[in-house]
Design an enzyme around this catalytic site. Structure first.
Site, PDB file in Angstrom:
ATOM      1  N   LYS A 195      -4.975   1.961   6.526  1.00  0.00           N
ATOM      2  CA  LYS A 195      -6.396   2.170   6.863  1.00  0.00           C
ATOM      3  C   LYS A 195      -6.582   0.947   8.006  1.00  0.00           C
ATOM      4  O   LYS A 195      -7.158   1.231   8.914  1.00  0.00           O
ATOM      5  CB  LYS A 195      -7.161   1.687   5.759  1.00  0.00           C
ATOM      6  CG  LYS A 195      -8.610   1.813   6.044  1.00  0.00           C
ATOM      7  CD  LYS A 195      -9.355   1.512   4.576  1.00  0.00           C
ATOM      8  CE  LYS A 195     -10.871   1.098   4.743  1.00  0.00           C
ATOM      9  NZ  LYS A 195     -11.195   0.678   3.635  1.00  0.00           N
ATOM     10  N   GLU A 201       3.599  -4.919   6.068  1.00  0.00           N
ATOM     11  CA  GLU A 201       4.559  -4.398   5.280  1.00  0.00           C
ATOM     12  C   GLU A 201       4.952  -2.875   6.099  1.00  0.00           C
ATOM     13  O   GLU A 201       5.797  -2.567   6.762  1.00  0.00           O
ATOM     14  CB  GLU A 201       4.458  -3.865   3.938  1.00  0.00           C
ATOM     15  CG  GLU A 201       4.713  -5.092   3.062  1.00  0.00           C
ATOM     16  CD  GLU A 201       3.267  -5.771   2.640  1.00  0.00           C
ATOM     17  OE1 GLU A 201       2.453  -5.644   3.563  1.00  0.00           O
ATOM     18  OE2 GLU A 201       3.033  -6.615   1.736  1.00  0.00           O
ATOM     19  N   GLY A 256      -8.918   1.918   0.219  1.00  0.00           N
ATOM     20  CA  GLY A 256      -7.678   2.240   0.132  1.00  0.00           C
ATOM     21  C   GLY A 256      -7.232   2.863  -1.137  1.00  0.00           C
ATOM     22  O   GLY A 256      -6.733   3.894  -1.093  1.00  0.00           O
ATOM     23  N   ARG A 257      -7.688   2.283  -2.409  1.00  0.00           N
ATOM     24  CA  ARG A 257      -7.194   2.795  -3.557  1.00  0.00           C
ATOM     25  C   ARG A 257      -8.006   3.835  -3.999  1.00  0.00           C
ATOM     26  O   ARG A 257      -7.669   4.579  -5.083  1.00  0.00           O
ATOM     27  CB  ARG A 257      -7.317   1.667  -4.618  1.00  0.00           C
ATOM     28  CG  ARG A 257      -8.408   0.916  -4.552  1.00  0.00           C
ATOM     29  CD  ARG A 257      -8.563  -0.410  -5.650  1.00  0.00           C
ATOM     30  NE  ARG A 257      -9.426  -1.285  -5.425  1.00  0.00           N
ATOM     31  CZ  ARG A 257      -9.922  -2.066  -4.540  1.00  0.00           C
ATOM     32  NH1 ARG A 257      -9.073  -2.242  -3.589  1.00  0.00           N
ATOM     33  NH2 ARG A 257     -11.413  -2.787  -4.687  1.00  0.00           N
ATOM     34  N   GLU A 342      -7.149  -3.954  -9.070  1.00  0.00           N
ATOM     35  CA  GLU A 342      -7.614  -4.622  -7.691  1.00  0.00           C
ATOM     36  C   GLU A 342      -9.028  -4.550  -7.587  1.00  0.00           C
ATOM     37  O   GLU A 342      -9.820  -5.377  -7.053  1.00  0.00           O
ATOM     38  CB  GLU A 342      -6.645  -3.946  -6.427  1.00  0.00           C
ATOM     39  CG  GLU A 342      -6.896  -4.435  -5.130  1.00  0.00           C
ATOM     40  CD  GLU A 342      -6.018  -3.812  -4.130  1.00  0.00           C
ATOM     41  OE1 GLU A 342      -6.440  -2.803  -3.446  1.00  0.00           O
ATOM     42  OE2 GLU A 342      -5.081  -4.427  -3.755  1.00  0.00           O
ATOM     43  N   HIS A 373      11.256   3.175 -26.190  1.00  0.00           N
ATOM     44  CA  HIS A 373      12.358   2.565 -26.259  1.00  0.00           C
ATOM     45  C   HIS A 373      12.431   1.320 -25.326  1.00  0.00           C
ATOM     46  O   HIS A 373      13.519   0.904 -24.995  1.00  0.00           O
ATOM     47  CB  HIS A 373      13.588   3.472 -25.823  1.00  0.00           C
ATOM     48  CG  HIS A 373      13.570   4.750 -26.720  1.00  0.00           C
ATOM     49  ND1 HIS A 373      14.333   4.820 -27.986  1.00  0.00           N
ATOM     50  CD2 HIS A 373      12.896   5.770 -26.614  1.00  0.00           C
ATOM     51  CE1 HIS A 373      14.004   6.094 -28.823  1.00  0.00           C
ATOM     52  NE2 HIS A 373      13.264   6.494 -27.692  1.00  0.00           N
ATOM     53  N   LYS A 498      -1.220 -13.658   1.787  1.00  0.00           N
ATOM     54  CA  LYS A 498      -1.203 -13.280   3.160  1.00  0.00           C
ATOM     55  C   LYS A 498      -1.052 -14.427   4.012  1.00  0.00           C
ATOM     56  O   LYS A 498      -0.299 -14.648   5.017  1.00  0.00           O
ATOM     57  CB  LYS A 498      -2.116 -12.009   3.654  1.00  0.00           C
ATOM     58  CG  LYS A 498      -1.881 -10.863   2.749  1.00  0.00           C
ATOM     59  CD  LYS A 498      -3.004  -9.713   3.578  1.00  0.00           C
ATOM     60  CE  LYS A 498      -2.888  -8.517   2.595  1.00  0.00           C
ATOM     61  NZ  LYS A 498      -3.999  -7.395   3.176  1.00  0.00           N
TER      62      LYS A 498
HETATM   63  O1  F6P Z   1      -3.223  -4.955  -1.157  1.00  0.00           O
HETATM   64  C1  F6P Z   1      -4.242  -5.090  -0.272  1.00  0.00           C
HETATM   65  C2  F6P Z   1      -4.588  -3.918   0.577  1.00  0.00           C
HETATM   66  O2  F6P Z   1      -5.434  -4.144   1.355  1.00  0.00           O
HETATM   67  C3  F6P Z   1      -4.931  -2.669  -0.265  1.00  0.00           C
HETATM   68  O3  F6P Z   1      -6.181  -2.836  -1.051  1.00  0.00           O
HETATM   69  C4  F6P Z   1      -4.566  -1.544   0.437  1.00  0.00           C
HETATM   70  O4  F6P Z   1      -4.569  -0.142  -0.334  1.00  0.00           O
HETATM   71  C5  F6P Z   1      -3.278  -1.761   1.044  1.00  0.00           C
HETATM   72  O5  F6P Z   1      -3.482  -3.263   1.389  1.00  0.00           O
HETATM   73  C6  F6P Z   1      -3.032  -1.219   2.156  1.00  0.00           C
HETATM   74  O6  F6P Z   1      -3.622  -1.507   3.300  1.00  0.00           O
HETATM   75  P1  F6P Z   1      -3.766  -0.606   4.514  1.00  0.00           P
HETATM   76  O7  F6P Z   1      -4.152   0.920   4.406  1.00  0.00           O
HETATM   77  O8  F6P Z   1      -4.537  -1.168   5.565  1.00  0.00           O
HETATM   78  O9  F6P Z   1      -2.423  -0.646   5.157  1.00  0.00           O
END
Ligand code: F6P
Length: 533
Positions: A195, A201, A256-257, A342, A373, A498
């Site tokens: 987003k 990452e 995002g979620r 979250e 288990h 972060k």
């Molecule tokens: O973990 C924090 C967060 O902002 C989440 O809320 C989100 O889903 C994820 O990182 C990924 O964010 P993006 O879609 O901006 O890469």
């Protein structure tokens, strides 16, 4: 909390704590009849919870006191309920065909998505060596990963022939190389989902995959042909080298979620075809209608939310397990961890005041019977009582023999948690077997019972059903956020790590340790630097 309904529930707690679940079942023969709900093609059995109708009525009062109906309308009508980020929260508009404030935007992107899906499935999407693309690698994390990953696994039986979807989420390069080792660079479409398009990452994995692809194909223009971006930040996606035609939009009014229903669902649509993806949306929409229109006492998300509040805030139970008895839903607990923790893992209320009550429980889970288990020992005999959601399906695609064993295990687990086994019962059982060391064994073989659970049953795991199930949990989380008076739609708690991470990264890269660091962080860094020399 000091509201009238909260106090009334606290007072009522004493009545409930005097009763064991097994006694409630014995004295109330129609307990299941009274405490279950058939809804939207499913059944919610909440009779194995430590409550009675009085508890529920008081919980409904709590919901009314929190103005749940008003907030629910704000959610659907696009009110700015994410007040810290000054945003509406309109994931429900993504799955609503009827006129709604975002319909034009949504249907335009869905149409673009459909064109991409058709091009791909008709083998007309050609890569740099003019071969049709047939594999997909998705790069994303958090909400840009967990939903598509869960749904791809859950609906694999609906997958179109020859389409393979892989996911890279962790910045750990092992994750990426595991996937790159499996794919043919000339036949693979990469989808970057972010987003913000700034997530460390995802950006790192994207850049590395781009370099790998250019190197493997020897074609500088391959990125324009074999990379799609899904983002609310088109500018950054363009800067990264993606072709404008290959960028799908998402919007700041979708968290995002909560974004599986948007263009973020593209990997799933490629896997299943657009019709099945639309079925997923239809399932979620049918749950939206249920949540929006049903009275509280017939409303599955409201009931589950209020029972969760009862467990967390009044019975004081800190954890919560989700146990799908269907291995296709093995990623559901991880998906719900983000959705629930979250959203509602907050300690400040909507007025900026510290919460004086508990908020989200610690959520974990595993597909049954695997969890039995591993950690179910604690669920049965641990000193912490963990309320559970069991989820099962009447039908299977494969052997009835396996399915009956699976379902019998599920029902036995919730029954065992509810009834337990008294010391007298385990003693009698051992005596009947002429066992030795009864004094040692009987206490160890006793179970306190009285451990609450819900059971959700459905007919079959289809795209429609999955959509409806996930929307059920979304609304459950929403209702709890309203009762706790917190903003379920921001995630400021992930920011500090972060920021600090950036400084530590600079240290690792420059091999110098700033004296700003505390002694622990400095010493750990020193150790890591020595190891990598
Ligand atoms: O973990 C924090 C967060 O902002 C989440 O809320 C989100 O889903 C994820 O990182 C990924 O964010 P993006 O879609 O901006 O890469």
């Amino acid at each position: 909390m000091t509201t009238v309904a909260w106090k009334a529930l606290n007072k009522h707690l004493g009545d409930i704590q005097n009763h064991q679940l097994r006694d409630l079942f014995a004295s109330q023969t129609d307990r299941f009849q009274q405490l279950h709900l058939e809804f939207e093609g499913g059944l919610l059995d909440y009779s194995k919870n430590r409550l009675n109708q009085v508890t529920l009525d008081k919980l409904f009062d709590l919901a009314s006191e929190a103005k749940l109906e008003h907030w629910r309308e704000l959610l659907f009508s696009g009110g700015q309920i994410n007040h810290t980020e000054q945003r509406a929260v309109l994931h429900t508009a993504l799955r609503d065909n009827k006129p709604n404030p975002k319909q034009t935007l949504v249907s335009r992107e869905l149409d673009r998505m459909q064109q991409m899906v058709e091009q791909f499935s008709q083998k007309k999407w050609l890569g740099s060596s003019n071969k049709p693309l047939r594999e997909v690698v998705v790069i994303g994390i958090g909400g840009s990963y967990l939903g598509p990953k869960l749904a791809s696994e859950a609906l694999q039986t609906y997958a179109q022939k020859d389409v393979l979807v892989h996911y890279i989420s962790n910045v750990d390069a092992h994750d990426m190389h595991e996937v790159l080792g499996l794919i043919d660079p000339t036949e693979t479409l990469f989808i970057v989902i972010s987003k913000s398009f700034t997530t460390q990452e995802t950006s790192t994995n994207m850049r590395s995959c781009m370099r790998w692809l250019v190197e493997k194909t020897g074609d500088q223009s391959v990125i324009q042909k074999q990379f799609i971006g899904i983002t609310a930040n088109t500018e950054l996606a363009l800067k990264a080298g993606l072709a404008a035609n290959n960028i799908l939009s998402m919007w700041d009014w979708v968290g995002g979620r909560y974004s599986l229903w948007s263009t973020v669902g593209l990997p799933l649509a490629l896997l299943l075809g657009m019709d099945q993806f639309r079925q997923l949306l239809a399932g979620a929409h049918s749950m939206d209608e249920h949540f929006r229109n049903q009275d509280f006492n017939k409303n599955a998300p409201v009931l589950m939310a209020l029972i969760g509040i009862w467990n967390r805030n009044f019975l004081n139970l800190p954890a919560y397990a989700v146990l799908p008895y269907d291995s296709r839903l093995r990623s559901l607990p991880r998906y719900l961890q983000q959705l629930d923790m979250e959203s509602n893992g907050k300690d400040v209320d909507r007025h900026g005041k510290a919460c004086t009550y508990q908020t989200a429980p610690i959520l974990f889970g595993e597909a049954g019977t695997n969890g039995q288990h591993a950690f179910h020992q604690l669920l049965h005999q641990g000193t912490t009582t963990v309320p559970c959601d069991f989820i099962g399906f009447r039908q299977t695609n494969y052997s009835q023999e396996h399915h009956h064993i699976l379902l019998s295990n599920m029902l036995a687990q919730s029954q065992a948690m509810m009834t337990g086994r008294t010391l007298e019962e385990s003693t009698a059982m051992l005596q009947a077997k002429n066992a030795e060391r009864i004094d040692t064994l009987a206490p160890a073989m006793s179970f306190s019972g009285n451990r609450p659970s819900n059971t959700l049953l459905f007919d079959r795991l289809t795209p429609f059903r999955l959509g409806s199930l996930l929307a059920l949990y979304e609304h459950k989380v929403f209702v709890q956020g309203i009762i706790w008076n917190i903003n379920s739609f921001d995630q400021m708690g992930v920011e500090l790590g972060k920021t600090l991470g950036d400084k530590i990264l600079q240290s690792l890269q420059s091999k110098s340790i700033s004296n700003e660091f505390d002694s622990s962080t400095a010493a750990l860094l020193t150790y890591l630097m020595q190891q990598s020399d």
